[in-house]
Scaffold this motif. Structure first.
Motif, PDB file in Angstrom:
ATOM      1  N   LEU A 109     -23.463  34.159 -15.614  1.00 28.45           N
ATOM      2  CA  LEU A 109     -22.632  35.208 -16.189  1.00 28.45           C
ATOM      3  C   LEU A 109     -21.193  34.888 -15.838  1.00 28.45           C
ATOM      4  O   LEU A 109     -20.837  34.834 -14.657  1.00 28.45           O
ATOM      5  N   THR A 110     -20.374  34.632 -16.854  1.00 32.42           N
ATOM      6  CA  THR A 110     -18.990  34.251 -16.610  1.00 32.42           C
ATOM      7  C   THR A 110     -18.090  35.452 -16.870  1.00 32.42           C
ATOM      8  O   THR A 110     -18.110  36.013 -17.966  1.00 32.42           O
ATOM      9  N   GLY A 159     -20.215  33.343 -12.402  1.00 35.00           N
ATOM     10  CA  GLY A 159     -19.204  32.289 -12.361  1.00 35.00           C
ATOM     11  C   GLY A 159     -19.345  31.396 -13.575  1.00 35.00           C
ATOM     12  O   GLY A 159     -20.173  31.646 -14.460  1.00 35.00           O
ATOM     13  N   PRO A 160     -18.549  30.332 -13.606  1.00 34.93           N
ATOM     14  CA  PRO A 160     -18.552  29.457 -14.778  1.00 34.93           C
ATOM     15  C   PRO A 160     -19.897  28.747 -14.967  1.00 34.93           C
ATOM     16  O   PRO A 160     -20.503  28.319 -13.984  1.00 34.93           O
ATOM     17  N   ARG A 191     -19.696  36.884 -20.285  1.00 37.65           N
ATOM     18  CA  ARG A 191     -20.346  35.992 -21.243  1.00 37.65           C
ATOM     19  C   ARG A 191     -21.536  35.367 -20.527  1.00 37.65           C
ATOM     20  O   ARG A 191     -21.409  34.938 -19.394  1.00 37.65           O
ATOM     21  N   TYR A 192     -22.696  35.400 -21.127  1.00 41.96           N
ATOM     22  CA  TYR A 192     -23.861  34.866 -20.417  1.00 41.96           C
ATOM     23  C   TYR A 192     -24.508  33.698 -21.140  1.00 41.96           C
ATOM     24  O   TYR A 192     -24.447  33.589 -22.363  1.00 41.96           O
ATOM     25  N   VAL A 193     -25.101  32.805 -20.337  1.00 40.81           N
ATOM     26  CA  VAL A 193     -25.877  31.678 -20.853  1.00 40.81           C
ATOM     27  C   VAL A 193     -27.173  31.643 -20.058  1.00 40.81           C
ATOM     28  O   VAL A 193     -27.151  31.744 -18.836  1.00 40.81           O
ATOM     29  N   VAL A 194     -28.293  31.510 -20.769  1.00 40.59           N
ATOM     30  CA  VAL A 194     -29.574  31.419 -20.087  1.00 40.59           C
ATOM     31  C   VAL A 194     -30.144  30.016 -20.268  1.00 40.59           C
ATOM     32  O   VAL A 194     -30.153  29.483 -21.372  1.00 40.59           O
ATOM     33  N   PHE A 195     -30.554  29.404 -19.148  1.00 42.80           N
ATOM     34  CA  PHE A 195     -31.227  28.105 -19.228  1.00 42.80           C
ATOM     35  C   PHE A 195     -32.667  28.281 -18.801  1.00 42.80           C
ATOM     36  O   PHE A 195     -32.978  29.120 -17.957  1.00 42.80           O
ATOM     37  N   GLN A 196     -33.524  27.462 -19.388  1.00 39.89           N
ATOM     38  CA  GLN A 196     -34.925  27.526 -18.973  1.00 39.89           C
ATOM     39  C   GLN A 196     -35.349  26.187 -18.404  1.00 39.89           C
ATOM     40  O   GLN A 196     -34.854  25.140 -18.820  1.00 39.89           O
ATOM     41  N   LYS A 197     -36.262  26.264 -17.470  1.00 38.51           N
ATOM     42  CA  LYS A 197     -36.826  25.060 -16.877  1.00 38.51           C
ATOM     43  C   LYS A 197     -37.419  24.190 -17.987  1.00 38.51           C
ATOM     44  O   LYS A 197     -37.977  24.707 -18.942  1.00 38.51           O
ATOM     45  N   ASP A 198     -37.325  22.888 -17.854  1.00 36.58           N
ATOM     46  CA  ASP A 198     -37.879  21.923 -18.824  1.00 36.58           C
ATOM     47  C   ASP A 198     -37.295  22.084 -20.213  1.00 36.58           C
ATOM     48  O   ASP A 198     -37.965  21.849 -21.224  1.00 36.58           O
ATOM     49  N   SER A 199     -36.062  22.554 -20.286  1.00 41.54           N
ATOM     50  CA  SER A 199     -35.480  22.683 -21.623  1.00 41.54           C
ATOM     51  C   SER A 199     -34.065  22.129 -21.587  1.00 41.54           C
ATOM     52  O   SER A 199     -33.313  22.358 -20.633  1.00 41.54           O
ATOM     53  N   GLU A 200     -33.718  21.355 -22.621  1.00 43.45           N
ATOM     54  CA  GLU A 200     -32.417  20.686 -22.653  1.00 43.45           C
ATOM     55  C   GLU A 200     -31.321  21.617 -23.142  1.00 43.45           C
ATOM     56  O   GLU A 200     -30.156  21.488 -22.778  1.00 43.45           O
ATOM     57  N   LYS A 201     -31.711  22.525 -23.996  1.00 38.72           N
ATOM     58  CA  LYS A 201     -30.720  23.402 -24.648  1.00 38.72           C
ATOM     59  C   LYS A 201     -30.693  24.755 -23.953  1.00 38.72           C
ATOM     60  O   LYS A 201     -31.694  25.183 -23.402  1.00 38.72           O
ATOM     61  N   PRO A 202     -29.564  25.440 -24.008  1.00 36.17           N
ATOM     62  CA  PRO A 202     -29.551  26.820 -23.537  1.00 36.17           C
ATOM     63  C   PRO A 202     -30.548  27.663 -24.329  1.00 36.17           C
ATOM     64  O   PRO A 202     -30.675  27.484 -25.550  1.00 36.17           O
TER      65      PRO A 202
END
Lengths: 545, 473
Positions: B251-252, B237-238, B259-270
């Motif tokens: 995964l959008t 989803g979005p 289109r995918y975006v990965v976030f990590q714990k304790d991190s501000e940026k993708p």
């Protein structure tokens, strides 16, 4: 109740601490199956699981199980695993005429693992296990128990510093290991001496001292958790003394004397019969009190305990009716049934598990449970007495109805009274069960198979009593129905747990013995039919005459 | 008593006699025994629900119970006026009638259901064994209104191809054409052709220790649907603008890929961004060296059930109905729902157990299992619940909570990976309780009193003996 307890305590306290040298090991506290028990019980239960008996080639379980751990390889080719199920033997490619197998024969190939996976698949889908899979499950359990004991993980003998899970031999720290080594060395010496039939008092004393040293060290680990001495003593005494076995021996003696009284009209022997019966009854009661003391609960929560309880009840009712009517026959039937019940309990440990087990959650903390189970099962005792009387009655019908009119009338009165007593306990017992069910899970009646069959048994006897009242059933009918209707009790008592295996009373489920019980019921029904036919034949010859 | 009265009584008694006959009584007693015995076998083979539907809750059972009451009333009338020696008899029989009256009240007006409350959650609905069909209709895809609510008993009256259960809709009709009592469902995902479905993604997450293969299917386009596998969450989803402080992969869906975006714990940026198609693999870049593979991607997908029918129930089985709408088939599981589309309208059909609002929220603050020492064997379990007015209260086995006319009992609990996650209560309201207890007490008194009437048997014995003598001489 308190008084009985004190008397009982005094009785077994009077027994010297250890009957003979080398016995201290029996009293070693072990954590197993959710409670602390003496090593004596632990080893008996383990040997029973694997081998199906509490002795192996005449040697005590305490010895055998310890040597599994000390030298597992010595046991590899010994035939210690009991496999009874033919289907399992077939699928394991084992000879069917053999009953005991070695670990090598059973678990070395791939076959066992394959079957185990099959069993696991069944468990995953949560289907009910049929006898074949139950037998397979037992095999798996036998394997597990032996492996775990051999690896020292099963025997938990040191209390933990924190928590309540005891520490196994395999996980003990170095100091405890050392103490344990000491006592296993003494143990090996001692059994060596026993085997060589030389003087064992020195080795026995040595072993006792080492065990005591180990216990002291274990206790230092957590004194609060290591305080079971009196209960453990009581339990070892219970194991060794076997009060129920003595009870049926005395019941049987009473029965034999009563037969003499009855057949040879030796009234003078009656006193001796009462003495034997009294001794049997006291021992039966004593066994109960011991079990109650050890487990802190009424002993009526599994099949074994109810069988023993019913035997007790039958003898009690028989004695009461005998005192009132003085028919003699009632006491004959009562001692016969009492002996039968206790013998069955003693000789079928695979079906009637005699071990002391903790309760399921739903059975805890409730006196209604105890009351309703005891009331219902005591009614079975009365019906059992009616059944025993009817068996004797059938014999009289075979020997000649005319000749034994007086006896038959006495038997029928006994049957009628027993049935009444049974109904007077069963009806309130079922209702008490309803009250408990309402209190415990909010429904008075739920057509649960166990409660339904108790009701069916009640309806069966109500039908008989009403039919008797209306005159549909005469004397012979009472004898016949006392036998036939007892099948309903057998179904309610045994069949629901072992045949149907359904419903909320699932804590009492078991397996095995179905063929024997069915044979027992079928044989009695055939006997009734046979006597019926014989009687008919006699009557028609009479009328044609 | 006046003469007229007594003659009236004797007339009534005359006509009443056949109903009061002992033959009838024995017949009724034996019939109940036989019927209920059959019931226990049905329960052993199937389950308690089947036994109730097929045996205990049937016209023949009610008929025999009705006959029993008539017979009991008649026999009491037959003995009228009662004397002292009738006491035991009258008590035993009146007790049964009172008990049955109580049972009737319970059946007619009682409530018997179960309630599952997750730890820390609140629930105010009791689930009963009755099943309902409910249809909601929407013309704009957003606002739904209930257009049908009906009790159904497919267990006893299963629909079939020939005799379908038809639910009229604004466009066409929903036909229920099959019912299976015991099925093991497994999910399957099909390409959804009508454009109103969301996307579907089958992915694999793998490293030497982990191998997860899962489907994610959006209920609607642009909805977010997630899979949580512990150290990370996978969302279809979005993606949000900012990270939410967890290890997450978004995964959008787009037309021919994701289109995918990965976030990590304790991190501000993708941590990572990119685009994948069916069959592609990428490394999300987490510390645990996972690879993410897109096994299947369906821009529009719908879920359906693969049904494996079993002969008998197990704890894994559930019931299912097969519906046909607009020429398409769909399986709906018990307590599940399905969305059906036409060009102008959407229908939401649910088939499930009835849920009854108990009128107050029950909150489960804590749930505790205690074990027998050194084992995993449960010794006892208890729930710490909270209800209005009363505050916190402990419910344990055999220690129910009585509140606002309801009795709430600890029935069981649910576990996930060996940890309890929810408590299951049985919730009852029993308006017949008083009568049942009263009846029980009276029956017990009567039964015990009957013990003293020993003359009965000896009278009969004498009578039968006389008869025997007559025959024999």
């Amino acid at each position: 109740m308190k008084n009985i307890l004190i008397v009982a305590m005094a009785l077994f306290m009077a027994v010297p601490a250890f009957a003979k040298d080398g016995d201290a090991l029996k009293y070693l506290p072990v954590q197993d199956g959710g409670r602390i028990k003496p090593y004596d019980s632990f080893s008996r239960e383990m040997l029973e699981i694997v081998y199906g008996k509490t002795k192996y080639e005449g040697r005590a379980a305490t010895e055998i199980v310890m040597t599994w751990m000390l030298s597992p390889q010595a046991w590899q080719d010994k035939k210690i695993f009991e496999v009874r199920n033919h289907q399992v033997l077939t699928s394991m490619n084992l000879p069917k005429d053999q009953r005991y197998f070695s670990g090598e024969e059973l678990f070395a190939g791939d076959r066992f693992n394959l079957l185990r996976q099959e069993l696991q698949a069944k468990r995953d889908t949560k289907e009910k296990l049929n006898p074949y899979f139950q037998a397979l499950q037992r095999l798996e359990n036998q394997y597990f128990v032996f492996q775990e004991i051999a690896a020292g993980r099963m025997l938990k003998i040191v209390p933990p510093k924190e928590g309540d899970a005891w520490i196994s031999v395999a996980d003990m720290d170095a100091t405890m290991q050392e103490k344990f080594m000491d006592f296993t060395k003494a143990f090996v010496n001692h059994i060596g001496a026993v085997a060589a039939a030389s003087d064992t008092s020195a080795t026995g004393k040595e072993l006792d001292a080492k065990v005591a040293a180990f216990e002291e060290a274990a206790k230092a680990n957590n004194p609060a958790l290591y305080d079971h001495a009196t209960k453990i003593k009581a339990e070892v005494h219970y194991n060794n003394f076997h009060p129920f076995r003595w009870a049926y021996i005395f019941y049987f003696l009473a029965f034999t004397v009563l037969l003499l009284v009855w057949t040879l009209k030796k009234e003078s022997l009656m006193k001796i019969a009462w003495v034997f019966l009294g001794l049997g009854f006291v021992l039966n009661t004593y066994g109960f009190v011991l079990r109650m003391y050890i487990m802190d609960r009424a002993p009526v929560t599994n099949m074994y305990e109810t069988v023993v309880w019913v035997a007790w009840g039958t003898v009690l009712f028989a004695a009461i009716l005998e005192i009132i009517y003085k028919f003699r026959l009632i006491l004959v039937a009562g001692t016969l049934v009492g002996t039968f019940g206790l013998v069955i309990a003693d000789f079928a440990p695979a079906v009637l598990d005699p071990t002391l087990q903790p309760l399921e959650p739903v059975l805890r903390s409730n006196y209604w449970l105890t009351i309703h189970v005891m009331t219902i099962t005591i009614s079975y005792a009365a019906f059992f007495l009616a059944f025993g009387l009817a068996d004797i009655g059938l014999i009289y019908y075979l020997r000649g109805e005319e000749k034994f009119q007086k006896e038959i009338r006495a038997i029928v009165s006994g049957i009628y009274r027993s049935m009444q007593i049974g109904v007077a306990f069963l009806a309130p017992g079922i209702i008490l069960g309803g009250i408990w069910a309402d209190y415990s899970w909010g429904r008075f009646w739920g057509w649960d198979p166990k409660e339904t069959w108790a009701l069916i048994a009640l309806l069966g006897y109500l039908a008989v009593l009403h039919a008797r009242y209306a005159g549909f059933i005469k004397n012979f009918g009472m004898v016949v129905t006392a036998v036939i209707t007892f099948s309903l009790v057998i179904m309610a008592w045994y069949g629901v747990n072992f045949v149907l295996g359904a419903g909320l009373h699932s804590y009492g489920f078991g397996a095995g013995g179905v063929e024997y019980v069915s044979a027992f019921v079928a044989a009695h029904i055939l006997l009734v039919i046979y006597v019926g036919i014989v009687r008919r034949g006699k009557q028609t010859t009479q009328t044609t005459n | 008593m006046k003469k007229a009265d007594s003659s009236l009584l004797s007339t009534i008694k005359k006509y009443n006699r056949p109903l009061a006959s002992l033959k009838l009584a024995v017949f009724i007693i034996l019939s109940i025994a036989v019927i209920t015995a059959v019931g226990t076998f049905v329960e052993a083979k199937y389950d308690a629900y089947a036994a109730r539907k097929l045996v205990y809750d049937t016209w023949f059972m009610y008929t025999i119970m009705g006959l029993l009451v008539i017979n009991l009333l008649a026999v009491m009338l037959d003995r009228f006026p009662w004397r002292k020696r009738h006491a035991a008899f009258v008590l035993a029989h009146i007790g049964i009638i009172i008990l049955l009256a109580g049972a009737y009240l319970t059946m007619e007006f009682g409530l018997d259901g179960s309630m599952r409350v997750g730890i820390g959650e609140t629930n105010n609905f009791v689930q009963t064994s009755e099943t309902d069909l409910v249809v909601y209709t929407s013309f704009d895809g957003d606002r739904y209104s209930k257009t049908l609510e009906q009790e159904v008993d497919f267990f006893r009256n299963p629909p079939s191809e020939k005799k379908p259960y038809v639910i009229p809709a604004y466009e066409g009709e929903i036909r229920i054409v099959d019912y299976k009592k015991y099925v093991i469902p497994s999910k399957k995902v099909l390409p959804g052709d009508d454009g109103k479905n969301g996307a579907g993604l089958r992915f694999q997450l793998q490293n030497p220790n982990v191998n997860v293969i899962e489907w994610l299917v959006q209920k609607k386009p642009n909805n977010l649907t997630s899979h949580n596998f512990g150290p990370a969450q996978i969302h279809l989803g979005p993606a949000p603008e900012k990270p939410r402080g967890a290890n997450e992969i978004f995964l959008t869906p787009e037309k021919d890929g994701l289109r995918y975006v990965v976030f990590q714990k304790d991190s501000e940026k993708p941590l990572k961004k990119g685009f994948v198609k069916e069959g592609d693999v990428f490394d999300p870049g987490f510390k645990m060296a996972l690879s993410f593979r897109v096994l299947r991607y369906l821009p529009t997908a719908k879920e359906d059930w693969d049904i494996q029918t079993l002969e008998r129930p197990t704890p894994m089985t559930t019931a299912a109905i097969k519906i046909i709408f607009d020429g398409k088939e769909n399986w709906v599981l018990l307590n599940d729902m399905v969305k059906l589309f036409t060009t102008n309208s959407v229908y939401l059909l649910t088939y499930g157990n009835r849920r009854i609002d108990i009128g107050f929220p029950l909150k489960l603050n804590k749930f505790q299992v205690s074990h027998y020492q050194g084992t995993m064997r449960a010794m006892a379990y208890e729930s710490l619940v909270q209800v209005p007015d009363l505050g916190e209260h402990v419910i344990s086995m055999n220690e129910p909570l009585k509140y606002k006319g309801l009795t709430i009992y600890q029935a069981s609990f649910q576990e996930d990976n060996g940890q309890p996650v929810a408590s299951v209560f049985s919730v009852n309201h029993d308006p017949g309780r008083f009568l049942k207890y009263l009846g029980s007490l009276i029956i017990s008194l009567g039964t015990i009193l009957l013990m003293w009437f020993k003359h009965l048997d000896f009278k009969i014995a004498r009578k039968s003996q006389k008869n025997d003598d007559g025959v024999n001489s």
